[in-house]
Write a protein that holds these residues in place. Structure first.
Motif, PDB file in Angstrom:
ATOM      1  N   VAL A 169      59.275 -15.186  46.142  1.00 42.18           N
ATOM      2  CA  VAL A 169      58.612 -15.737  47.251  1.00 42.18           C
ATOM      3  C   VAL A 169      59.515 -17.565  47.592  1.00 42.18           C
ATOM      4  N   VAL A 170      59.037 -18.423  45.968  1.00 39.89           N
ATOM      5  CA  VAL A 170      59.343 -19.807  46.385  1.00 39.89           C
ATOM      6  C   VAL A 170      60.806 -19.632  46.722  1.00 39.89           C
ATOM      7  N   ALA A 171      61.484 -18.322  45.945  1.00 40.44           N
ATOM      8  CA  ALA A 171      62.641 -18.632  45.894  1.00 40.44           C
ATOM      9  C   ALA A 171      63.097 -18.488  47.720  1.00 40.44           C
ATOM     10  N   GLY A 172      62.096 -17.913  48.408  1.00 37.66           N
ATOM     11  CA  GLY A 172      63.388 -17.487  50.479  1.00 37.66           C
ATOM     12  C   GLY A 172      62.329 -16.181  50.387  1.00 37.66           C
ATOM     13  N   GLY A 173      61.736 -15.198  49.622  1.00 40.13           N
ATOM     14  CA  GLY A 173      61.711 -13.900  49.954  1.00 40.13           C
ATOM     15  C   GLY A 173      59.766 -14.188  50.968  1.00 40.13           C
ATOM     16  N   LEU A 174      59.763 -12.628  51.520  1.00 39.94           N
ATOM     17  CA  LEU A 174      58.680 -12.807  52.221  1.00 39.94           C
ATOM     18  C   LEU A 174      57.636 -13.038  51.758  1.00 39.94           C
ATOM     19  N   MET A 175      57.292 -11.598  50.572  1.00 41.47           N
ATOM     20  CA  MET A 175      55.706 -11.789  50.305  1.00 41.47           C
ATOM     21  C   MET A 175      55.853 -10.960  48.603  1.00 41.47           C
ATOM     22  N   ARG A 176      54.286 -10.998  48.511  1.00 38.50           N
ATOM     23  CA  ARG A 176      54.500 -10.558  46.788  1.00 38.50           C
ATOM     24  C   ARG A 176      53.091 -10.112  46.824  1.00 38.50           C
ATOM     25  N   LEU A 177      53.136  -8.826  46.562  1.00 42.53           N
ATOM     26  CA  LEU A 177      51.582  -8.589  46.124  1.00 42.53           C
ATOM     27  C   LEU A 177      51.947  -7.472  44.918  1.00 42.53           C
ATOM     28  N   GLY A 178      50.456  -7.625  43.764  1.00 43.30           N
ATOM     29  CA  GLY A 178      50.064  -7.099  42.957  1.00 43.30           C
ATOM     30  C   GLY A 178      49.532  -8.273  41.862  1.00 43.30           C
ATOM     31  N   ASP A 199      50.692 -24.653  54.468  1.00 43.43           N
ATOM     32  CA  ASP A 199      51.509 -24.425  53.164  1.00 43.43           C
ATOM     33  C   ASP A 199      52.926 -23.360  53.619  1.00 43.43           C
ATOM     34  N   ASP A 200      53.735 -23.346  53.118  1.00 45.30           N
ATOM     35  CA  ASP A 200      55.054 -23.235  53.474  1.00 45.30           C
ATOM     36  C   ASP A 200      54.962 -21.773  52.613  1.00 45.30           C
ATOM     37  N   VAL A 201      54.561 -21.931  51.254  1.00 41.47           N
ATOM     38  CA  VAL A 201      53.736 -20.625  49.975  1.00 41.47           C
ATOM     39  C   VAL A 201      52.486 -20.504  50.751  1.00 41.47           C
ATOM     40  N   GLY A 202      51.593 -19.655  50.645  1.00 43.46           N
ATOM     41  CA  GLY A 202      50.188 -19.386  51.033  1.00 43.46           C
ATOM     42  C   GLY A 202      50.094 -18.608  49.965  1.00 43.46           C
ATOM     43  N   SER A 203      49.035 -18.233  49.311  1.00 41.13           N
ATOM     44  CA  SER A 203      48.738 -18.235  48.332  1.00 41.13           C
ATOM     45  C   SER A 203      46.201 -17.141  48.096  1.00 41.13           C
ATOM     46  N   THR A 244      42.129  -6.829  37.010  1.00 44.50           N
ATOM     47  CA  THR A 244      41.272  -7.478  38.369  1.00 44.50           C
ATOM     48  C   THR A 244      41.932  -7.647  39.614  1.00 44.50           C
ATOM     49  N   LYS A 245      42.125  -9.298  38.612  1.00 45.29           N
ATOM     50  CA  LYS A 245      42.758 -10.118  40.030  1.00 45.29           C
ATOM     51  C   LYS A 245      43.593  -9.591  40.541  1.00 45.29           C
ATOM     52  N   MET A 246      43.879  -9.263  41.711  1.00 45.77           N
ATOM     53  CA  MET A 246      45.570  -9.284  42.838  1.00 45.77           C
ATOM     54  C   MET A 246      45.826 -10.885  43.113  1.00 45.77           C
ATOM     55  N   GLU A 247      46.751 -10.275  43.720  1.00 42.19           N
ATOM     56  CA  GLU A 247      47.394 -11.713  44.232  1.00 42.19           C
ATOM     57  C   GLU A 247      48.478 -11.445  45.371  1.00 42.19           C
ATOM     58  N   VAL A 248      47.820 -12.162  46.516  1.00 39.11           N
ATOM     59  CA  VAL A 248      49.278 -12.243  47.354  1.00 39.11           C
ATOM     60  C   VAL A 248      49.665 -13.387  47.976  1.00 39.11           C
ATOM     61  N   VAL A 249      50.839 -13.226  47.850  1.00 37.62           N
ATOM     62  CA  VAL A 249      51.630 -14.679  48.433  1.00 37.62           C
ATOM     63  C   VAL A 249      52.178 -14.462  49.493  1.00 37.62           C
ATOM     64  N   ILE A 250      52.514 -15.324  50.511  1.00 37.77           N
ATOM     65  CA  ILE A 250      53.088 -15.183  51.329  1.00 37.77           C
ATOM     66  C   ILE A 250      54.371 -16.843  51.317  1.00 37.77           C
ATOM     67  N   ASN A 251      55.476 -16.311  51.790  1.00 39.81           N
ATOM     68  CA  ASN A 251      56.281 -17.262  52.588  1.00 39.81           C
ATOM     69  C   ASN A 251      56.474 -17.628  53.937  1.00 39.81           C
ATOM     70  N   LEU A 252      55.430 -18.638  54.447  1.00 41.23           N
ATOM     71  CA  LEU A 252      55.343 -18.805  55.241  1.00 41.23           C
ATOM     72  C   LEU A 252      56.426 -19.142  56.333  1.00 41.23           C
TER      73      LEU A 252
END
Length: 114
Positions: A37-46, A108-112, A78-86
């Motif tokens: 996502v930091v490299a330019g991908g749209l999102m991460r979920l996991g 930010d460009d990358v929100g979490s 138990t902790k999930m994360e959503v990261v979006i490259n705005l």
């Protein structure tokens, strides 16, 4: 059409190239690693990888203190994360995609979240 890259050694090593290809073809994409996502991908979920590492260290500590590995419970993240490259989210895609920045109020460009 959309892209989803499963987490693994191949996708981690090629995360920049995968992100560039999905951007070039304007495909929405979801990844297993934050680096993509930091490299330019749209999102991460996991799962939150830091939380997994901490739990792994706790298991090692229990074993070193004398606990039998067979007696330790198997746990799920138990902790999930959503990261979006705005920046990527603002580009036009070949697919209708939700834009989460207004909901979360991220600047930010990358929100979490997580």
């Amino acid at each position: 059409m959309a892209s989803s890259a499963s987490p693994g050694a191949f996708t981690l090593l090629n995360s920049t190239q995968i992100a560039l290809l999905t951007q070039q073809h304007r495909l929405p994409s979801c990844y297993g690693f934050r680096d993509t996502v930091v490299a330019g991908g749209l999102m991460r979920l996991g799962p939150n990888m830091v939380a997994i590492a901490i739990e792994g260290a706790n298991y090692v500590d229990k074993i070193l203190r004398g606990a039998k590995p067979a007696d330790l419970p198997v746990e799920q993240p138990t902790k999930m994360e959503v990261v979006i490259n705005l920046k990527t989210a603002k580009t036009p895609l070949h697919f209708r995609c939700w834009h989460f920045s207004d909901v979360a109020g991220l600047t930010d460009d990358v929100g979490s979240w997580g």
